[in-house]
Design a protein around this motif. Structure first.
Motif, PDB file in Angstrom:
ATOM      1  N   ILE A 105       0.504  -1.272   0.006  1.00 20.84           N
ATOM      2  CA  ILE A 105      -0.070   0.163   0.001  1.00 20.84           C
ATOM      3  C   ILE A 105       0.638   1.153   0.008  1.00 20.84           C
ATOM      4  O   ILE A 105       0.302   1.932  -0.758  1.00 20.84           O
ATOM      5  CB  ILE A 105      -1.105   0.066   1.545  1.00 20.84           C
ATOM      6  N   THR A 106       1.753   1.359   0.514  1.00 26.15           N
ATOM      7  CA  THR A 106       2.581   2.358   0.840  1.00 26.15           C
ATOM      8  C   THR A 106       3.350   3.149  -0.559  1.00 26.15           C
ATOM      9  O   THR A 106       3.684   3.807  -0.869  1.00 26.15           O
ATOM     10  CB  THR A 106       3.227   2.497   1.817  1.00 26.15           C
ATOM     11  N   GLU A 107       4.196   1.510  -1.157  1.00 23.49           N
ATOM     12  CA  GLU A 107       4.265   1.736  -2.193  1.00 23.49           C
ATOM     13  C   GLU A 107       4.174   1.894  -3.461  1.00 23.49           C
ATOM     14  O   GLU A 107       4.595   3.189  -4.299  1.00 23.49           O
ATOM     15  CB  GLU A 107       5.258   0.448  -2.408  1.00 23.49           C
ATOM     16  N   SER A 108       2.734   1.696  -3.253  1.00 23.43           N
ATOM     17  CA  SER A 108       1.683   2.336  -5.006  1.00 23.43           C
ATOM     18  C   SER A 108       0.945   3.498  -4.199  1.00 23.43           C
ATOM     19  O   SER A 108       0.396   3.467  -5.442  1.00 23.43           O
ATOM     20  CB  SER A 108       0.551   0.840  -4.822  1.00 23.43           C
ATOM     21  N   LEU A 109       1.433   4.082  -3.224  1.00 18.15           N
ATOM     22  CA  LEU A 109       0.240   5.330  -2.861  1.00 18.15           C
ATOM     23  C   LEU A 109       0.538   5.819  -3.490  1.00 18.15           C
ATOM     24  O   LEU A 109       1.893   6.649  -4.019  1.00 18.15           O
ATOM     25  CB  LEU A 109       0.654   5.550  -0.670  1.00 18.15           C
ATOM     26  N   ALA A 110      -0.763   7.303  -4.203  1.00 16.07           N
ATOM     27  CA  ALA A 110      -0.308   8.175  -5.031  1.00 16.07           C
ATOM     28  C   ALA A 110      -1.304   8.702  -5.037  1.00 16.07           C
ATOM     29  O   ALA A 110      -2.928   8.971  -4.134  1.00 16.07           O
ATOM     30  CB  ALA A 110      -0.615   7.352  -6.504  1.00 16.07           C
ATOM     31  N   THR A 111      -1.468   9.656  -5.065  1.00 10.72           N
ATOM     32  CA  THR A 111      -2.469  11.279  -5.400  1.00 10.72           C
ATOM     33  C   THR A 111      -2.733  11.727  -6.586  1.00 10.72           C
ATOM     34  O   THR A 111      -2.017  11.122  -7.995  1.00 10.72           O
ATOM     35  CB  THR A 111      -2.091  12.452  -4.814  1.00 10.72           C
ATOM     36  N   GLU A 112      -3.353  12.553  -7.028  1.00  7.71           N
ATOM     37  CA  GLU A 112      -3.579  13.703  -8.098  1.00  7.71           C
ATOM     38  C   GLU A 112      -2.743  13.810  -8.522  1.00  7.71           C
ATOM     39  O   GLU A 112      -1.872  14.329 -10.001  1.00  7.71           O
ATOM     40  CB  GLU A 112      -4.583  14.313  -8.265  1.00  7.71           C
ATOM     41  N   ALA A 113      -1.182  15.210  -7.678  1.00 11.97           N
ATOM     42  CA  ALA A 113      -0.654  15.502  -8.010  1.00 11.97           C
ATOM     43  C   ALA A 113       1.266  15.040  -7.820  1.00 11.97           C
ATOM     44  O   ALA A 113       1.971  14.968  -8.491  1.00 11.97           O
ATOM     45  CB  ALA A 113      -0.260  16.378  -7.086  1.00 11.97           C
ATOM     46  N   ILE A 114       0.998  13.357  -7.397  1.00 13.57           N
ATOM     47  CA  ILE A 114       2.190  12.673  -7.155  1.00 13.57           C
ATOM     48  C   ILE A 114       2.136  10.856  -7.299  1.00 13.57           C
ATOM     49  O   ILE A 114       0.731  10.154  -6.008  1.00 13.57           O
ATOM     50  CB  ILE A 114       2.494  13.079  -5.694  1.00 13.57           C
ATOM     51  N   GLY A 115       2.770  10.245  -7.961  1.00 17.43           N
ATOM     52  CA  GLY A 115       2.356   9.134  -8.655  1.00 17.43           C
ATOM     53  C   GLY A 115       3.563   8.295  -7.579  1.00 17.43           C
ATOM     54  O   GLY A 115       4.183   9.217  -6.463  1.00 17.43           O
ATOM     55  N   PRO A 116       3.303   7.096  -7.942  1.00 11.85           N
ATOM     56  CA  PRO A 116       4.311   6.515  -6.391  1.00 11.85           C
ATOM     57  C   PRO A 116       4.928   6.425  -6.475  1.00 11.85           C
ATOM     58  O   PRO A 116       5.677   6.549  -7.329  1.00 11.85           O
ATOM     59  CB  PRO A 116       3.366   4.332  -7.011  1.00 11.85           C
ATOM     60  N   SER A 117       6.050   6.277  -4.927  1.00  9.94           N
ATOM     61  CA  SER A 117       5.360   6.338  -4.329  1.00  9.94           C
ATOM     62  C   SER A 117       5.201   7.295  -3.505  1.00  9.94           C
ATOM     63  O   SER A 117       6.147   8.530  -3.358  1.00  9.94           O
ATOM     64  CB  SER A 117       6.082   4.834  -3.332  1.00  9.94           C
TER      65      SER A 117
END
Length: 436
Positions: A105-117
């Motif tokens: 989860i923490t490795e693939s965590l992404a937001t609209e502005a920031i890609g993984p991780s």
């Protein structure tokens, strides 16, 4: 498709050329998902208000489960959610090892502005929010010690609930904040890695924060709670977590399968109990996983939580149910998808006029029929192959001025580059392998 930026166009076309699902721009490719949009929007709104939800997506191979999941996560990111996509597998990410799931989860965590991780960026952003709140509460921005003192006080207040469930998460955050403030890069790097579930962080670094060992199965839920608290305080609306390809549990040893199904049941129960405010869990699987003897049905309490009666006409399927089914592509939806991809490709192409003249709607209809016909008429199997061959065709039209596509009926699908299901559909009964 005039609103497609060159970057999004390139990302979509490049992914389809490789035969994969694009990571972005799925809203313009969401054919046939309108019936789910309202229910998904309502469920995301509930999660954003501090609730939690669970959704199971069922469908045969080619029905679009991965596409649906990525469409959902992209929709969520546009609404201010963080997202994580975890591929379940026996060796890399076994579902019964919740500490490994948390790390993914923490490795693939992404937001609209920031890609993984995006995990460390989110943690750093949370501390910036705390410092801004400390200044707004009266700390003198010209006095670093005063800001630090007030920030520490706010940290304790906001981690009070998490500290009771996962004291090590709160302790590591304190240690990380202190290391960053002191400019101790090795310690801050090590502690944020430990917070993210990475194993084998040096004991000397862990001692700085007063924590011991690695995150285990039982601590993983507490750390997920901590992550949700950080997201909430960082003005994210919540976390959408996709557990993809859960049907792989059918192929593992029976003892591992039992533990994995129980872990899934436990996760659903914790979501229902309100332990994870701001969490939306999505799992994908085949009908065999949900209905067969080697899947959900092996654990009756889990079957009771996710079971839905699909014996009625699909027209009356309830998109609000805990489990929804994807019926896959029909010929009309496959043609519509081809039209959208053609228009996306043509947008900004120097050969836009040639593409419009040669790859007409009628041509796409025949092309879809031909590709599906090569795969035994199984339209649901065809989308990946159809789109990959379509992009290849568009590439040739754009690059070679004298290229003229063959008649749609002349299309050939070779076994090279096909997966097992596509190869079986291509070969018909002769391709079915029976172990004797």
């Amino acid at each position: 498709m005039a609103d497609i930026s060159p970057r999004r166009r390139r990302e979509i076309v490049d992914a389809l050329r490789r035969g994969t699902v694009p990571q972005r721009g799925l809203d313009v490719m969401a054919v046939g998902l309108d019936r789910f949009a309202t229910a998904i929007a309502d469920e995301l709104a509930t999660v954003a208000e501090g609730g939690a939800n669970f959704k199971a997506i069922r469908g045969e191979y080619g029905a679009g489960k991965t596409f649906f999941a990525r469409w959902l996560t992209e929709t969520a990111k546009q609404q201010g959610f963080a997202t994580a996509e975890v591929q379940i597998s026996e060796t890399e990410t076994p579902l019964h090892r919740l500490e490994t799931v948390y790390r993914r989860i923490t490795e693939s965590l992404a937001t609209e502005a920031i890609g993984p991780s995006a995990f460390r960026d989110i943690i750093d952003g949370w501390f910036r929010v705390l410092e801004q709140d400390a200044i707004a509460a009266g700390a003198d921005p010209r006095d670093p010690s005063a800001v630090a003192t007030r920030t520490d006080a706010l940290l304790e207040q906001r981690l009070a609930v998490v500290s009771r469930a996962a004291p090590a998460f709160a302790a590591a955050l304190r240690g990380y904040h202190s290391a960053v403030r002191l400019g101790d890069v090795p310690t801050s790097d090590g502690l944020v890695a430990w917070l993210g579930g990475q194993p084998s962080v040096a004991a000397t670094i862990r001692r700085v924060a007063g924590v011991r060992g690695d995150i285990d199965h039982f601590a993983a839920f507490g750390f997920l709670q901590g992550l949700l608290a950080v997201l909430r305080d960082s003005d994210y609306r919540g976390l959408v977590l996709v557990l993809d390809e859960v049907e792989t549990l059918q192929r593992v040893r029976s003892d591992v399968r039992e533990k994995s199904l129980n872990a899934l049941r436990q996760l659903i129960d914790e979501v229902d109990a309100g332990r994870f405010p701001g969490l939306y869990v999505v799992i994908t699987g085949t009908p065999a996983f949900f209905d067969g003897t080697q899947g959900v049905q092996r654990l009756p309490p889990l079957a009771a939580r996710v079971g839905v009666d699909f014996s009625s006409d699909p027209k009356w399927d309830n998109p609000r149910a805990p489990q929804v089914r994807l019926l896959g592509f029909q010929h009309a939806s496959l043609v519509e998808l081809g039209q959208r991809i053609r228009d996306i490709y043509a947008n900004g192409s120097p050969a836009v006029d040639r593409i419009g003249a040669l790859i007409t709607d009628n041509y796409l209809g025949g092309y879809a029929t031909a590709v599906a016909g090569q795969l035994g008429g199984r339209v649901g199997i065809a989308p990946r192959v159809f789109l990959r061959k379509l992009v290849d065709l568009l590439d040739k039209v754009e690059q070679f001025p004298d290229f003229v596509p063959d008649a749609a009926g002349a299309v050939q699908v070779a076994a090279d580059g096909l997966n097992d299901d596509e190869r079986a559909a291509l070969g018909g009964l002769d391709a079915i392998q029976i172990d004797v």
